[in-house]
Design an enzyme around this catalytic site. Structure first.
Site, PDB file in Angstrom:
ATOM      1  N   HIS A  75      57.652  47.159  31.931  1.00  0.00           N
ATOM      2  CA  HIS A  75      56.189  47.033  31.898  1.00  0.00           C
ATOM      3  C   HIS A  75      55.667  47.913  30.761  1.00  0.00           C
ATOM      4  O   HIS A  75      56.209  48.991  30.493  1.00  0.00           O
ATOM      5  CB  HIS A  75      55.587  47.467  33.240  1.00  0.00           C
ATOM      6  N   GLU A 100      53.150  39.847  28.606  1.00  0.00           N
ATOM      7  CA  GLU A 100      51.917  40.547  28.938  1.00  0.00           C
ATOM      8  C   GLU A 100      51.321  41.188  27.687  1.00  0.00           C
ATOM      9  O   GLU A 100      51.735  42.306  27.301  1.00  0.00           O
ATOM     10  CB  GLU A 100      52.200  41.647  29.963  1.00  0.00           C
ATOM     11  N   GLU A 129      53.335  49.895  30.591  1.00  0.00           N
ATOM     12  CA  GLU A 129      53.016  51.274  30.990  1.00  0.00           C
ATOM     13  C   GLU A 129      54.274  52.137  31.016  1.00  0.00           C
ATOM     14  O   GLU A 129      54.222  53.326  30.690  1.00  0.00           O
ATOM     15  CB  GLU A 129      52.299  51.262  32.354  1.00  0.00           C
ATOM     16  N   SER A 158      44.981  40.266  33.110  1.00  0.00           N
ATOM     17  CA  SER A 158      43.685  39.867  33.656  1.00  0.00           C
ATOM     18  C   SER A 158      43.667  38.446  34.231  1.00  0.00           C
ATOM     19  O   SER A 158      42.674  37.725  34.106  1.00  0.00           O
ATOM     20  CB  SER A 158      42.581  40.049  32.601  1.00  0.00           C
ATOM     21  N   GLY A 208      44.540  44.789  32.433  1.00  0.00           N
ATOM     22  CA  GLY A 208      43.529  45.643  33.057  1.00  0.00           C
ATOM     23  C   GLY A 208      42.229  45.731  32.280  1.00  0.00           C
ATOM     24  O   GLY A 208      41.391  46.580  32.560  1.00  0.00           O
ATOM     25  N   LYS A 215      51.240  48.657  41.006  1.00  0.00           N
ATOM     26  CA  LYS A 215      51.256  49.920  40.263  1.00  0.00           C
ATOM     27  C   LYS A 215      51.178  51.110  41.239  1.00  0.00           C
ATOM     28  O   LYS A 215      51.713  51.033  42.341  1.00  0.00           O
ATOM     29  CB  LYS A 215      50.123  49.953  39.241  1.00  0.00           C
ATOM     30  N   ASN A 257      51.773  43.081  40.944  1.00  0.00           N
ATOM     31  CA  ASN A 257      52.211  44.429  40.565  1.00  0.00           C
ATOM     32  C   ASN A 257      51.104  45.395  40.973  1.00  0.00           C
ATOM     33  O   ASN A 257      50.056  45.440  40.346  1.00  0.00           O
ATOM     34  CB  ASN A 257      52.442  44.480  39.051  1.00  0.00           C
TER      35      ASN A 257
HETATM   36  C1  PEP Z   1      49.821  44.180  34.854  1.00  0.00           C
HETATM   37  O1  PEP Z   1      49.654  45.382  34.876  1.00  0.00           O
HETATM   38  O2  PEP Z   1      50.979  43.731  34.868  1.00  0.00           O
HETATM   39  C2  PEP Z   1      48.660  43.312  34.776  1.00  0.00           C
HETATM   40  C3  PEP Z   1      48.820  42.116  34.319  1.00  0.00           C
HETATM   41  O3  PEP Z   1      47.455  43.851  35.160  1.00  0.00           O
HETATM   42  P1  PEP Z   1      46.049  43.073  35.254  1.00  0.00           P
HETATM   43  O4  PEP Z   1      46.296  41.790  35.981  1.00  0.00           O
HETATM   44  O5  PEP Z   1      45.155  44.002  36.007  1.00  0.00           O
HETATM   45  O6  PEP Z   1      45.608  42.837  33.851  1.00  0.00           O
END
Ligand code: PEP
Length: 248
Positions: free
Chosen positions: A95, A164, A97, A210, A170, A11, A9
């Protein structure tokens, strides 16, 4: 046997030229990978170019979002069939966000997910809890609510879940394999309750938060973890290739 699905992803990142350069570098690194379903989710503006580059490869294309209406006076929106038109086979919805910054509710996400499936694509449906909810011991209740509202009436053959935890997205803080397994196990048991035993047994549940080359193997070794949704560590071709090639 569930085939793991690992999706990038990106973004709000990468120009068309950057997406093309990534794909040129990435495809040779993963061309022999027959054990993982690999997916890239660039920004809308790069989907067409990415779709052309990925055609005939072992890497699928996803959007990061979609609107549930097919046509009409919905300025700024993109429909599932327009995504199909540029080569998408998947669409991410829900997601954290989108939930947080755009106030997307489970009811609204359910409409999107149904529209994605009606067009013939697979939904990657995200769920996850903020730190305050985990600390108060209410993670399972929150996840159950997200799944009850978001998955109503969906075709389970065209559905992938992404768990998630928001506190791991992040942040560099990854859920431990034990935390991931415990929560994925709960999600699978809840899927059994609301969608049946067959759906629960076959449903892929990705972990996101992460994931990096250094921790992917231990997360993928968990019984109920069937892939990953990757943000930061998917931005470089080498790094994302190491993640999808975790099996060696
Ligand atoms: C995400 O935004 O779906 C995500 C998992 O980001 P990151 O891997 O940077 O934590």
């Amino acid at each position: 046997m569930r085939t793991p699905c690992i999706a990038a992803n990106w973004k709000l990142q990468k120009t068309v030229a950057e997406v093309e350069a990534f794909i040129d570098a990435f495809l040779p690194l993963v061309k022999d990978n027959t054990t993982v379903e690999i997916v890239l989710a660039p920004v809308f503006t790069a989907l067409h170019a990415a779709g052309k580059k990925l055609a005939g490869s072992n890497v699928g294309l996803s959007s990061q979002d979609v609107y549930h209406e097919e046509k009409g006076a919905f300025t700024g929106e993109v429909s599932p069939s327009l995504l199909m038109d540029v080569g998408c086979k998947y669409a991410i919805v829900g997601h954290s966000e989108r939930r947080e910054y755009f106030n997307e509710t489970d009811e609204f996400l359910n409409k999107k997910a149904k529209a994605i499936q009606a067009a013939g694509m697979t939904v990657i449906f995200c769920c996850g809890e903020p730190l305050s909810v985990r600390e108060s011991g209410k993670t399972n209740d929150l996840l159950a609510g997200q799944l009850d509202g978001g998955l109503k009436g969906l075709d389970t053959n065209k559905l992938i879940l992404a768990y998630e935890p928001i506190w791991a997205i992040g942040t560099g803080v990854t859920a431990s394999p034990e935390q991931a397994q415990e929560t994925h196990k709960f999600i699978r048991s809840h899927i059994e309750k609301i969608l049946g035993a067959d759906a629960a047994a076959s449903m892929r549940i990705q972990y996101g938060g992460s994931v990096k080359p250094g921790n992917v193997k231990e997360l993928m070794a968990c019984e109920d973890v069937d892939g990953a949704l990757v943000g930061g560590a998917s931005l470089e071709a080498e790094s994302f290739a190491q993640i999808v090639n975790f099996g060696g």
